[in-house]
Motif scaffolding. Structure first.
Motif, PDB file in Angstrom:
ATOM      1  N   GLN A   1      69.362  56.726  51.423  1.00  0.00           N
ATOM      2  CA  GLN A   1      69.027  55.586  51.550  1.00  0.00           C
ATOM      3  C   GLN A   1      68.389  54.838  50.575  1.00  0.00           C
ATOM      4  O   GLN A   1      68.815  53.661  50.143  1.00  0.00           O
ATOM      5  N   THR A   2      67.494  55.571  49.871  1.00  0.00           N
ATOM      6  CA  THR A   2      66.746  55.036  48.848  1.00  0.00           C
ATOM      7  C   THR A   2      67.430  54.734  47.575  1.00  0.00           C
ATOM      8  O   THR A   2      67.392  53.671  46.965  1.00  0.00           O
ATOM      9  N   HIS A   3      68.218  55.940  47.066  1.00  0.00           N
ATOM     10  CA  HIS A   3      69.016  55.803  45.787  1.00  0.00           C
ATOM     11  C   HIS A   3      70.437  55.580  45.694  1.00  0.00           C
ATOM     12  O   HIS A   3      70.745  55.268  44.602  1.00  0.00           O
ATOM     13  N   LEU A   4      70.975  55.486  46.961  1.00  0.00           N
ATOM     14  CA  LEU A   4      72.526  55.429  46.821  1.00  0.00           C
ATOM     15  C   LEU A   4      72.973  54.025  47.500  1.00  0.00           C
ATOM     16  O   LEU A   4      73.959  53.355  47.297  1.00  0.00           O
ATOM     17  N   TRP A   5      71.918  53.488  48.367  1.00  0.00           N
ATOM     18  CA  TRP A   5      72.273  52.218  49.265  1.00  0.00           C
ATOM     19  C   TRP A   5      72.136  50.795  48.289  1.00  0.00           C
ATOM     20  O   TRP A   5      71.008  50.848  47.720  1.00  0.00           O
ATOM     21  N   ASP A   6      72.905  50.105  48.202  1.00  0.00           N
ATOM     22  CA  ASP A   6      72.781  48.736  47.401  1.00  0.00           C
ATOM     23  C   ASP A   6      72.772  47.575  48.528  1.00  0.00           C
ATOM     24  O   ASP A   6      73.661  47.232  48.966  1.00  0.00           O
ATOM     25  N   GLU A   7      71.647  46.998  48.757  1.00  0.00           N
ATOM     26  CA  GLU A   7      71.179  46.279  49.685  1.00  0.00           C
ATOM     27  C   GLU A   7      72.191  44.810  49.510  1.00  0.00           C
ATOM     28  O   GLU A   7      72.656  44.167  50.158  1.00  0.00           O
ATOM     29  N   GLN A   8      72.048  44.827  48.081  1.00  0.00           N
ATOM     30  CA  GLN A   8      72.778  43.347  47.506  1.00  0.00           C
ATOM     31  C   GLN A   8      74.404  43.179  47.848  1.00  0.00           C
ATOM     32  O   GLN A   8      74.759  42.245  48.294  1.00  0.00           O
ATOM     33  N   THR A   9      74.986  44.378  47.919  1.00  0.00           N
ATOM     34  CA  THR A   9      76.499  44.441  48.001  1.00  0.00           C
ATOM     35  C   THR A   9      76.758  44.994  49.394  1.00  0.00           C
ATOM     36  O   THR A   9      77.715  44.783  50.016  1.00  0.00           O
TER      37      THR A   9
ATOM     38  N   TYR B   1      77.102  48.073  50.339  1.00  0.00           N
ATOM     39  CA  TYR B   1      77.705  49.161  50.186  1.00  0.00           C
ATOM     40  C   TYR B   1      76.759  50.371  49.499  1.00  0.00           C
ATOM     41  O   TYR B   1      75.809  50.022  48.828  1.00  0.00           O
ATOM     42  N   PHE B   2      77.229  51.478  49.668  1.00  0.00           N
ATOM     43  CA  PHE B   2      76.876  52.731  49.087  1.00  0.00           C
ATOM     44  C   PHE B   2      77.545  52.480  47.653  1.00  0.00           C
ATOM     45  O   PHE B   2      78.682  52.300  47.632  1.00  0.00           O
ATOM     46  N   ILE B   3      76.878  52.971  46.616  1.00  0.00           N
ATOM     47  CA  ILE B   3      77.256  52.923  45.226  1.00  0.00           C
ATOM     48  C   ILE B   3      77.594  54.118  44.617  1.00  0.00           C
ATOM     49  O   ILE B   3      76.610  55.020  44.865  1.00  0.00           O
ATOM     50  N   SER B   4      78.709  54.444  44.215  1.00  0.00           N
ATOM     51  CA  SER B   4      78.890  55.707  43.455  1.00  0.00           C
ATOM     52  C   SER B   4      79.499  55.162  42.164  1.00  0.00           C
ATOM     53  O   SER B   4      80.599  54.501  42.144  1.00  0.00           O
ATOM     54  N   SER B   5      78.727  55.484  41.243  1.00  0.00           N
ATOM     55  CA  SER B   5      79.019  54.712  39.642  1.00  0.00           C
ATOM     56  C   SER B   5      79.025  53.419  39.807  1.00  0.00           C
ATOM     57  O   SER B   5      78.252  52.851  40.409  1.00  0.00           O
ATOM     58  N   LYS B   6      80.402  52.692  39.476  1.00  0.00           N
ATOM     59  CA  LYS B   6      80.486  51.233  39.620  1.00  0.00           C
ATOM     60  C   LYS B   6      81.286  50.693  40.807  1.00  0.00           C
ATOM     61  O   LYS B   6      81.428  49.580  41.277  1.00  0.00           O
ATOM     62  N   ASP B   7      81.438  51.817  41.766  1.00  0.00           N
ATOM     63  CA  ASP B   7      82.444  51.628  42.865  1.00  0.00           C
ATOM     64  C   ASP B   7      81.920  51.380  44.196  1.00  0.00           C
ATOM     65  O   ASP B   7      80.864  51.923  44.443  1.00  0.00           O
ATOM     66  N   ARG B   8      82.283  50.099  44.909  1.00  0.00           N
ATOM     67  CA  ARG B   8      81.639  50.240  46.298  1.00  0.00           C
ATOM     68  C   ARG B   8      82.396  51.419  47.508  1.00  0.00           C
ATOM     69  O   ARG B   8      83.486  51.650  47.035  1.00  0.00           O
ATOM     70  N   GLN B   9      81.497  52.038  48.038  1.00  0.00           N
ATOM     71  CA  GLN B   9      82.026  52.945  48.832  1.00  0.00           C
ATOM     72  C   GLN B   9      81.721  52.832  50.328  1.00  0.00           C
ATOM     73  O   GLN B   9      80.653  52.332  50.571  1.00  0.00           O
ATOM     74  N   ILE B  10      82.600  53.342  51.025  1.00  0.00           N
ATOM     75  CA  ILE B  10      82.378  53.373  52.653  1.00  0.00           C
ATOM     76  C   ILE B  10      82.139  54.665  53.101  1.00  0.00           C
ATOM     77  O   ILE B  10      81.750  55.038  54.185  1.00  0.00           O
ATOM     78  N   TRP B  11      82.080  55.800  52.067  1.00  0.00           N
ATOM     79  CA  TRP B  11      81.967  57.170  52.599  1.00  0.00           C
ATOM     80  C   TRP B  11      80.676  57.542  53.408  1.00  0.00           C
ATOM     81  O   TRP B  11      80.887  58.454  54.365  1.00  0.00           O
ATOM     82  N   MET B  12      79.530  56.927  53.441  1.00  0.00           N
ATOM     83  CA  MET B  12      78.354  57.369  54.007  1.00  0.00           C
ATOM     84  C   MET B  12      78.169  56.692  55.280  1.00  0.00           C
ATOM     85  O   MET B  12      77.333  56.811  56.206  1.00  0.00           O
ATOM     86  N   ALA B  13      79.121  55.597  55.617  1.00  0.00           N
ATOM     87  CA  ALA B  13      78.963  54.865  56.983  1.00  0.00           C
ATOM     88  C   ALA B  13      78.708  56.069  58.262  1.00  0.00           C
ATOM     89  O   ALA B  13      77.929  55.610  59.092  1.00  0.00           O
TER      90      ALA B  13
END
Length: 138
Positions: free
Chosen positions: A67-75, A77-89
């Motif tokens: 939650q602290t390091h991979l979640w991007d509140e602004q977008t 989505y979880f961020i993996s590199s530059k990609d938006r991801q739903i993998w963690m939902a």
């Protein structure tokens, strides 16, 4: 894993998540780790294993770090590199409403990198059902 309890991102290891070469596997692999830890905790409790509390604490640390390091509140989505991801939902990091919102948004907008293998569509449908959005799969 690094000192933050996040798996390492780089070319020193390989994780198969999808055939798509452009998909960064960092965040999806963190989701697989959370899934595996949840199952390990469940099994340890069932057999009353002495290490169940240790596994549970490790899961708690990994969830907090995710939650602290991979979640991007602004977008949103979880961020993996530059990609938006739903993998963690579907990893149950939040109350059910938030994953439902993430998944619904994903369905309405085109992802940066689409899903390639059909088995991942099964995971998407399962995630939708888990968060009470199975009606959209009819």
């Amino acid at each position: 894993m690094d000192e933050r309890h996040i798996n390492l991102d780089g070319s020193s290891w390989y994780s198969f998540i999808d055939w798509h070469q452009e998909l960064n596997k960092h965040t999806p692999t963190q989701g697989v780790l959370i899934y595996a830890l949840r199952k390990a905790v469940e099994l340890a409790k069932i057999v009353d294993h002495k290490d169940a509390p240790i596994l549970y604490e490790h899961l708690r640390l990994v969830l907090e770090a995710t939650q602290t390091h991979l979640w991007d509140e602004q977008t949103g989505y979880f961020i993996s590199s530059k990609d938006r991801q739903i993998w963690m939902a579907p990893t149950r990091l939040w109350e059910p409403q938030k994953p439902a919102s993430i998944l619904n948004d994903f369905l309405e907008t085109k992802p940066d990198v689409g899903i390639t293998p059909s088995s991942l569509y099964h995971q998407l449908v399962e995630a939708l059902i888990q968060v009470g959005e199975g009606h959209c799969c009819n």
